[in-house]
Motif scaffolding. Structure first.
Motif, PDB file in Angstrom:
ATOM      1  N   ASN A  80      -3.201  -0.896 -10.861  1.00 42.63           N
ATOM      2  CA  ASN A  80      -4.600  -0.455 -10.747  1.00 42.63           C
ATOM      3  C   ASN A  80      -4.794   0.780 -11.623  1.00 42.63           C
ATOM      4  OD1 ASN A  80      -3.563   1.743  -9.361  1.00 42.63           O
ATOM      5  ND2 ASN A  80      -4.154   0.981  -7.339  1.00 42.63           N
ATOM      6  N   LYS A  81      -6.002   1.282 -11.601  1.00 46.07           N
ATOM      7  CA  LYS A  81      -6.326   2.394 -12.503  1.00 46.07           C
ATOM      8  C   LYS A  81      -5.530   3.657 -12.129  1.00 46.07           C
ATOM      9  CE  LYS A  81     -10.342   4.741 -14.320  1.00 46.07           C
ATOM     10  NZ  LYS A  81     -11.765   4.628 -14.556  1.00 46.07           N
ATOM     11  N   ILE A  82      -5.356   3.877 -10.824  1.00 41.90           N
ATOM     12  CA  ILE A  82      -4.661   5.102 -10.387  1.00 41.90           C
ATOM     13  C   ILE A  82      -3.194   5.074 -10.813  1.00 41.90           C
ATOM     14  CG2 ILE A  82      -3.886   6.404  -8.344  1.00 41.90           C
ATOM     15  CD1 ILE A  82      -6.492   5.505  -6.988  1.00 41.90           C
ATOM     16  N   ASN A  83      -2.565   3.926 -10.679  1.00 41.45           N
ATOM     17  CA  ASN A  83      -1.141   3.845 -11.035  1.00 41.45           C
ATOM     18  C   ASN A  83      -0.914   3.690 -12.542  1.00 41.45           C
ATOM     19  OD1 ASN A  83      -0.240   4.120  -8.397  1.00 41.45           O
ATOM     20  ND2 ASN A  83      -0.468   1.923  -7.981  1.00 41.45           N
ATOM     21  N   ALA A  84      -1.994   3.448 -13.273  1.00 41.43           N
ATOM     22  CA  ALA A  84      -1.851   3.316 -14.734  1.00 41.43           C
ATOM     23  C   ALA A  84      -1.427   4.661 -15.323  1.00 41.43           C
ATOM     24  CB  ALA A  84      -3.179   2.867 -15.339  1.00 41.43           C
ATOM     25  N   HIS A  85      -0.693   4.613 -16.429  1.00 39.35           N
ATOM     26  CA  HIS A  85      -0.306   5.848 -17.123  1.00 39.35           C
ATOM     27  C   HIS A  85      -1.401   6.163 -18.143  1.00 39.35           C
ATOM     28  CE1 HIS A  85       4.261   5.212 -16.311  1.00 39.35           C
ATOM     29  NE2 HIS A  85       3.547   4.459 -15.505  1.00 39.35           N
ATOM     30  N   PRO A  86      -1.512   7.360 -18.650  1.00 39.77           N
ATOM     31  CA  PRO A  86      -0.728   8.559 -18.385  1.00 39.77           C
ATOM     32  C   PRO A  86      -0.963   9.137 -16.981  1.00 39.77           C
ATOM     33  CG  PRO A  86      -1.934   8.730 -20.478  1.00 39.77           C
ATOM     34  CD  PRO A  86      -2.439   7.532 -19.781  1.00 39.77           C
ATOM     35  N   HIS A  87       0.082   9.844 -16.499  1.00 41.25           N
ATOM     36  CA  HIS A  87      -0.044  10.589 -15.246  1.00 41.25           C
ATOM     37  C   HIS A  87      -0.039  12.073 -15.567  1.00 41.25           C
ATOM     38  CE1 HIS A  87       0.247   7.157 -12.616  1.00 41.25           C
ATOM     39  NE2 HIS A  87       1.156   6.676 -13.453  1.00 41.25           N
TER      40      HIS A  87
END
Ligand code: M6R
Length: 596
Positions: A80-87
């Motif tokens: 999902n968008k939250i787990n997508a990188h960059p962090h």
């Protein structure tokens, strides 16, 4: 799996990163993101889905000369968008992209980051939060980065931005692939050179445990404990057009079409000045010195290994065991006195195979890698390498690399066998022509796909001997791109259980190319037809019967897999098309499987 890119130079980074990620999509395609640094700071854009979805959310106006990007194949946390990188770190000072798996991330979180609220479910976020934590304790960014790396267990290729340092991309690698590229007025980072061919063809290998500072004008490589390393760039001999689809609707179709040319190229690459098939002398000596060969591979490459066993035993008289890499690594069999390990891997990056190679080297045994990618991890870490010369294979479903693996294995076994009475060079040339006939029969393959696979739930592939190995590959091809549940079986095994699954209209593809067992497999076809199966017999000229659905041109018995696999590839392709599947990027898969 996941691909990372980084750009530091004079040009606008955004488009270079997005184009680079498009070339890396084969490594993962469930979410993607980029971070751009400019005078205002670091801005992150990310989105669930493909790079084209990411493009929709990237601010078209944003400018910046430094950036990093990522295309993800989820391991920790749903796509999902939250787990997508960059962090980003808690204060957003640090921004990271990461490929790999941090095995001890739970422990690190507990030990160092108890008070830091995590934004995502990923293991990656721990890395960026640790860097911030240590920098808050007074370490410089490079010191904080090194300290963080020293705590990580697992695999990583990392690119990190520090909002307070507009000049540097901090890069590090362990087990996951990573290259640094040297451009004109820029330097770049990529999981695969293909991503940055748009900017340069000069690349520097990064080794495990190294840290790199990528600045616009210079690249500084050092060990984890700070010792400087000098390493010269090498030229990547890839043409940008090699990695384009051209007028083809899919890479898979292009790559299947390239197969006759690949076989011809391999004949040429493995011929010496006298026009005889030959391999490097050191490899010849290693083969002759072995009392047993252990072939290690995964997926399609494992299927090629099964055929390879026949080649080594029949052409060279060397006994062979073939093992799935994810199994043997944790359960080494009793080895012979003088084993030679052969790793077969299109990408040369498969983590399951690599962990076996590491163990083999610890045990002190010789290893040969057969791969399509020069400079890949498995190639660098083995004692010897033989290249497939198949050109880049982009579609997730392996086609031309499989055929190339078989051709190279046949040549290696033939050369190792010295006295074989097969004129392999001539026979391979016949194979190349036969494959051409097959790829020219696309219309017929499309008809077969419609006739046998329309609206079906499952399908079976049967064969005996060499045909059995190809059945396994045919089933893998069909299931991975069309999602039809497909299984390959040794014809004789059906009656020991699986025949219970045969119902009215169940499609059964039967290969008949092996004279010695032709009657037996025809018996198995009768058994399934008697239970209602819709049998599609693909036989070889000379062994064909009236009702066979397709007849492949006659080639040497040992080389039939190179030809009989092609109709199965094409039938799978058209079945997947008919179902509206994403042929080149099937769900849940990635081209390079760089996690164990
Ligand atoms: O790069 P490798 O040959 O080591 O990859 C091994 C498998 O992941 C690969 O063959 C996979 O099974 C393909 N998607 C099959 O088409």
């Amino acid at each position: 799996m996941c691909g990372i890119v980084g750009y530091n130079g004079n040009l606008d980074a955004k488009e270079i990163l997005l184009k680079g990620l498009e070339k890396l999509e084969y490594r993962g395609y469930d979410s993607a993101g980029i971070a751009i640094r400019n005078k205002e700071g670091v801005t992150v854009f990310k989105e669930k889905g493909r790079i084209k979805d990411l493009r929709n959310v990237v601010d078209g106006e944003i400018k910046g000369n430094i950036g990093i990007g990522h295309t993800r194949w989820a391991t920790h946390g749903v796509p999902n968008k939250i787990n997508a990188h960059p962090h980003q770190s808690a204060t957003k000072r640090f921004t990271i992209v990461h490929n790999g798996v941090i095995e001890n991330y739970h422990l690190l979180k507990k030990q160092y980051l108890n008070n830091i609220p995590m934004q995502s479910e990923t293991d990656t976020e721990v890395i960026v939060q640790l860097v911030e934590q240590f920098s808050k304790e007074g370490l410089s960014t490079i010191e904080a980065f090194r300290k963080t790396l020293s705590l990580l267990h697992g695999s990583y290729a990392i690119a990190l931005l520090d909002e307070e340092d507009g000049d540097t991309i901090y890069v590090a690698k362990n087990k996951s692939p990573l290259l640094v590229g040297v451009g004109d007025g820029c330097n770049v980072v990529a999981s695969d050179a293909m991503a940055m061919l748009q900017v340069t063809n000069q690349f520097i290998e990064i080794h495990d445990g190294e840290v790199v500072l990528v600045q616009k004008e210079k690249i500084e490589i050092s060990t984890l404990d700070g010792q400087k390393i000098e390493r010269k760039p090498y030229t990547v001999e890839l043409d940008a057009s090699d990695i384009e689809k051209g007028t083809y609707p899919h890479y898979m179709l292009k790559e299947m079409d390239e197969q006759p040319g690949v076989v011809r190229k391999i004949i040429q690459e493995y011929s010496n000045e006298a026009g005889e098939l030959s391999i490097d002398e050191a490899i010849f000596a290693a083969l002759r010195g072995a009392d047993r060969i252990y072939i290690i591979a995964a997926g399609t490459s494992y299927h090629a290994g099964l055929v390879g066993k026949e080649y080594f035993e029949k052409l060279a008289g060397i006994p062979v065991e073939v093992h799935i890499s994810s199994e043997i690594g944790y359960n080494m069999p009793l080895l012979s006195e003088k084993p030679l390990f052969i790793f077969i891997s299109q990408s040369g990056e498969t983590a399951d195979s690599r962990q076996v190679l590491v163990k083999v080297k610890e045990l002190g045994h010789p290893a040969l890698t057969i791969t399509n990618v020069a400079g890949s991890t498995l190639s660098r870490e083995a004692d010897y390498t033989l290249l497939l010369h198949a050109g880049p294979e982009i579609a997730v479903a392996s086609t031309k690399a499989y055929v190339a693996q078989l051709a190279v294995l046949a040549i290696v076994a033939y050369v190792a066998g010295e006295g074989s009475d097969v004129d392999l060079k001539k026979e391979l040339a016949i194979v190349a022509n036969a494959i051409q006939t097959m790829v020219d029969s696309k219309d017929e393959m499309q008809k077969i796909a419609l006739e046998y696979l329309n609206n079906v739930r499952n399908a079976f592939f049967i064969g005996r001997n060499m045909d059995y190995y190809v059945s396994l590959e045919g089933a893998l091809k069909l299931k991975e791109i069309s999602y039809i549940q497909a299984e390959g079986f040794a014809g004789g095994e059906l009656k020991h259980g699986t025949i219970a699954l045969i119902e009215e209209e169940t499609p059964v593809f039967a290969l008949v190319t092996q004279e010695a067992v032709a009657l037996n497999i025809r018996g198995n076809v009768k058994e399934v037809v008697a239970r209602g199966a819709n049998a599609c017999v693909i036989s070889m000229e000379g062994l064909n019967e009236e009702d066979d659905r397709f007849v492949i041109p006659k080639v040497h018995t040992l080389l039939t897999p190179l030809v009989s696999v092609v109709p199965l590839q094409l039938i799978s392709y058209y079945a997947a098309l008919e179902r509206g599947c994403d042929v080149d990027k099937p769900r849940n898969l990635a081209k390079s499987v760089t996690v164990e």
